[in-house]
Every structure is written in C-alpha cells, then in structure tokens.
Design a protein around this motif. Structure first.
Motif, mmCIF file in Angstrom:
data_model
loop_
_atom_site.group_PDB
_atom_site.id
_atom_site.type_symbol
_atom_site.label_atom_id
_atom_site.label_comp_id
_atom_site.label_asym_id
_atom_site.label_seq_id
_atom_site.Cartn_x
_atom_site.Cartn_y
_atom_site.Cartn_z
ATOM 1 N N ALA A 90 3.059 1.412 -4.108
ATOM 2 C CA ALA A 90 2.268 1.042 -5.282
ATOM 3 C C ALA A 90 2.506 -0.422 -5.617
ATOM 4 N N ASN A 91 1.429 -1.114 -5.937
ATOM 5 C CA ASN A 91 1.499 -2.506 -6.374
ATOM 6 C C ASN A 91 1.084 -2.541 -7.847
ATOM 7 N N TYR A 92 2.045 -2.826 -8.723
ATOM 8 C CA TYR A 92 1.744 -2.956 -10.149
ATOM 9 C C TYR A 92 1.961 -4.416 -10.540
ATOM 10 N N ASN A 93 0.867 -5.155 -10.617
ATOM 11 C CA ASN A 93 0.921 -6.574 -10.974
ATOM 12 C C ASN A 93 1.939 -7.335 -10.139
ATOM 13 N N GLY A 94 1.972 -7.039 -8.839
ATOM 14 C CA GLY A 94 2.869 -7.750 -7.939
ATOM 15 C C GLY A 94 4.224 -7.100 -7.753
ATOM 16 N N GLU A 95 4.542 -6.094 -8.543
ATOM 17 C CA GLU A 95 5.781 -5.348 -8.352
ATOM 18 C C GLU A 95 5.487 -4.195 -7.384
ATOM 19 N N ILE A 96 6.355 -4.009 -6.381
ATOM 20 C CA ILE A 96 6.131 -3.000 -5.353
ATOM 21 C C ILE A 96 7.091 -1.828 -5.564
ATOM 22 N N TYR A 97 6.516 -0.612 -5.570
ATOM 23 C CA TYR A 97 7.303 0.604 -5.757
ATOM 24 C C TYR A 97 6.940 1.617 -4.672
ATOM 25 N N ASN A 98 7.931 2.401 -4.276
ATOM 26 C CA ASN A 98 7.689 3.449 -3.293
ATOM 27 C C ASN A 98 7.013 4.655 -3.922
ATOM 28 N N LEU A 99 6.119 5.255 -3.130
ATOM 29 C CA LEU A 99 5.496 6.526 -3.487
ATOM 30 C C LEU A 99 5.793 7.523 -2.374
ATOM 31 N N PRO A 100 5.942 8.809 -2.702
ATOM 32 C CA PRO A 100 5.883 9.383 -4.040
ATOM 33 C C PRO A 100 7.095 8.945 -4.852
ATOM 34 N N PHE A 101 7.098 9.314 -6.127
ATOM 35 C CA PHE A 101 8.197 8.918 -6.994
ATOM 36 C C PHE A 101 9.484 9.554 -6.476
ATOM 37 N N ASN A 102 10.422 8.700 -6.086
ATOM 38 C CA ASN A 102 11.671 9.186 -5.523
ATOM 39 C C ASN A 102 12.800 8.251 -5.927
ATOM 40 N N MET A 103 13.982 8.440 -5.355
ATOM 41 C CA MET A 103 15.130 7.660 -5.786
ATOM 42 C C MET A 103 14.956 6.165 -5.534
ATOM 43 N N ASN A 104 14.171 5.782 -4.504
ATOM 44 C CA ASN A 104 13.887 4.362 -4.300
ATOM 45 C C ASN A 104 13.083 3.799 -5.469
ATOM 46 N N THR A 105 12.118 4.600 -5.943
ATOM 47 C CA THR A 105 11.310 4.190 -7.104
ATOM 48 C C THR A 105 12.190 4.060 -8.344
ATOM 49 N N PHE A 106 12.997 5.090 -8.596
ATOM 50 C CA PHE A 106 13.829 5.111 -9.801
ATOM 51 C C PHE A 106 14.872 3.992 -9.785
ATOM 52 N N ASN A 107 15.409 3.702 -8.594
ATOM 53 C CA ASN A 107 16.417 2.642 -8.494
ATOM 54 C C ASN A 107 15.818 1.284 -8.820
#
Length: 374
Positions: A90-107
């Motif tokens: 996921a790209n949120y205004n240039g911030e990159i997050y892993n999907l699905p929501f997992n420990m990489n996302t939460f970290n």
C-alpha cells in the motif's frame, strides 16, 4: 465428433470461465455447444494479452488461489502454474506498508515488535472508538484493525472503490479482510496459489478446443436467431438484462484501465501497489511482468480507476446491499422456473466470485445438468 451446425445441444452466452468450463465438460460428455461472446476475444475478465512478451491482465489483476485440491488439479490439467505469491503493498502519500495487515505493517506504523504489542494497540484504539456492535464498514474495519490502519490504509481506498462514504457501506464487505499477527506478506491463506505460465488465455483456449466459438456477437441483438440454435441456453451475462430489466436495473461498480508501456525494466518493484489515500484518483497500479518474474527490458503498467456503472460500461462488482439483493431475488425467482436456461457466473447470479469459486460453481452445475446422463 460430428458437429450439428443447425442445432446445438447448448448455446453458451459468454466465453469466460463459467461458460468455458461448461462447454468443455459438455464436450467430454458428447454434447455440442456454440459459444458466443460480445467481446473480440475469449476469456472474459481473465483474458490476458501478450504485449511485447509481457502477459497483460486486461481487466485487472487475477491471481489464482484455492484450498480445493480438486480445483487446483483441474486448472493445472490445462496449463502449468508458476509459484507467484500475492504480496501487494500500500502507498499512502508516499509511505509504503505491507498488505495484508501483518506484523510488518504494525511494526512500521507503531514500532511494535511482538504480536501481543500489536493486539494491545488495536484493542486500545477499538476501545477508544467505542464500537461494540459494528453497523457499517467503517465501524467493522476499526473493530478489526483500529483507527490508524483504517484511516491510512482502508478508508480512502474503499471509498474510491465503492464511490460511497464508508459509513454508508455494509459491514460484510470488510469482514473477510486478512489480518495476521505474523511477519507474513502472503495476502491469501489458501494452500494453492499461482499464475498460469503464459497467461490465463491459454487455459480458456484449452477448454474451448474443438468447440465452435463466435466473437463480437451481441446475444440481445440477435436473440431470436440464437435461441433457435440450441436446445438449452447457458447464460453468463446480466440476469436483469436477460429479463429486459422488467423489475429495474441491478447496480454495479465499474472500472477503467489505463495502460502504458515504459522503456525501463522495473517501475514499482511489485506486481500490485494499492494507493490508499483519497486524493489519488486510481486505486492501484499493476505492473504485469512481475506476475511471471519477467526480465524484459521494458515494462507495462496499468492504473485502475473505479467508477459508477451505467449501460454500455462493463459491470465488475455487484453492489450487494439490501435494495439490490431484494431486486435480484425477483429475477432469481424467474430464473428458478426456467426449464431450458442455465444461469451461471457473477453477472447471472449477481455475486462476486473468485476464479476458483466460478470454476467450482460451473462444475457443480455440470454435475447437476448431467446427473442422469450416462
């Protein structure tokens, strides 16, 4: 097998997955079929077009996944599948997050290390939101993953996708949202997953071998002619159109695809990147070569723009709210008493299906149709 071109056993309206599976299985049982489709190609929405050695998913990303070994073996009987694993970002205004929501996302979002810390963070945000019995998509999402993830990674994307505020969308849309407390970026939990080597069109070509197919044919423009061509009809189009919209039109969401070739080997480093802010007009960018681990010098990307559906556009997602569900029941009541028409697929049953579900439904319908056939 001698094909009786004057009269077929089945007229199959739609050369997508459902219609192609049915035609293939009918042929195995000695039945003749004529398959027609209004598009210029077979395959329906799973159609892939080879462009400069890259298999382009013309109607959005399709990743095959299933827990059903019989279905997995069935599709692998037509083509070989690769080992592609769906791991969108996921790209949120240039911030990159892993999907699905997992420990990489939460970290990345909160700096938490352990599953316990992540669960505590979500529980606190849910408590502060005061949600006990979710009544809409927004409340359901917050109860699952808290307010931070909802605001950054769900709200904007979902409201673009459906064209409505999240507070006006039913909670069931988000209930199957994958959330896991492991460092695992695999989007699907299914045991079997992959992309057909050479693209999905190869599967449909194999299914339709030896079967007559007519393309760029609109069933409704020549309905009387084609209805006389077969003993029974397998219809995979819009059920309300089949009945001339007599109770009104079912609603859908549509998509527009904007593709371009770039003379660089790698544009975004991933097959699928979702754009979750509200301001970006598209929901995601697909870079097709990454589905098959391509090393071509150029790349092809596709931006997806969601929109309201109107006649003349392609219907993609049924809007299964109360109003449309009640309307569909009226059409289904008519379909249930048809003796010479089989309805199948997402448009004819007004239901969103994954690919393995379409195939399973088609095979179930085949068994029902030929149960008395030796």
């Amino acid at each position: 097998m001698v094909v009786n071109k004057e009269k077929y056993d089945y007229l199959i309206v739609g050369a997508g997955l459902f219609g192609s599976v049915f035609a293939h299985e009918a042929k195995k049982r000695g039945k003749t079929s004529l398959v027609i489709d209004k598009r210029e190609h077979i395959g329906g929405n799973v159609y892939t077009e080879n462009v400069d050695e890259i298999n382009v998913h013309k109607y959005g990303a399709h990743i095959f996944h299933t827990n059903n070994k019989e279905i997995w073996d069935y599709v692998n009987s037509f083509v070989e599948f690769n080992r592609y694993t769906n791991s969108p970002v996921a790209n949120y205004n240039g911030e990159i997050y892993n999907l699905p929501f997992n420990m990489n996302t939460f970290n990345k979002l909160w700096g938490v290390i352990t599953p316990g810390e992540a669960k505590e963070k979500i529980a606190l945000q849910k408590k502060n939101a005061g949600i006990e019995n979710p009544k809409n998509l927004e409340e359901q999402a917050i109860s699952l993953v808290g307010t931070d993830i909802y605001e950054k990674l769900i709200k904007g994307y979902t409201e673009k996708q459906w064209g409505r505020p999240a507070t006006e969308l039913p909670d069931f849309i988000i209930k199957r949202l994958p959330v896991r407390f492991t460092y695992d970026n695999n989007y699907f939990n299914d045991k079997y997953q992959g992309i057909p080597v050479g693209g999905y069109t190869k599967i449909i070509e194999k299914m339709l071998e030896g079967i007559e197919v007519e393309l760029e044919v609109d069933f409704f423009e020549q309905r009387e002619f084609y209805e006389e061509k077969a003993e029974k009809i397998v219809f995979t189009g819009m059920i309300d159109e089949f009945y001339n919209f007599q109770f009104g039109e079912l609603e859908y969401r549509s998509l527009t695809f904007n593709s371009e070739k770039l003379n660089i080997p790698n544009y975004q480093g991933n097959a699928v990147v979702n754009y979750t802010d509200r301001e970006t007009p598209y929901t995601r960018i697909i870079e097709h070569k990454h589905f098959e681990f391509g090393n071509q010098e150029a790349t092809i990307i596709t931006r997806e723009y969601p929109s309201e559906w109107s006649k003349g556009q392609e219907p993609y997602y049924p809007i299964n709210d109360d109003k449309n569900s009640l309307l569909y029941k009226k059409y289904k009541a008519l379909a249930d008493v048809e003796k010479n028409v089989v309805f199948g697929g997402r448009l004819a049953t007004y239901k969103y299906y994954d690919m393995h579900q379409v195939i399973a439904a088609a095979l179930t319908q085949v068994e029902k149709e030929f149960k008395n056939n030796v």
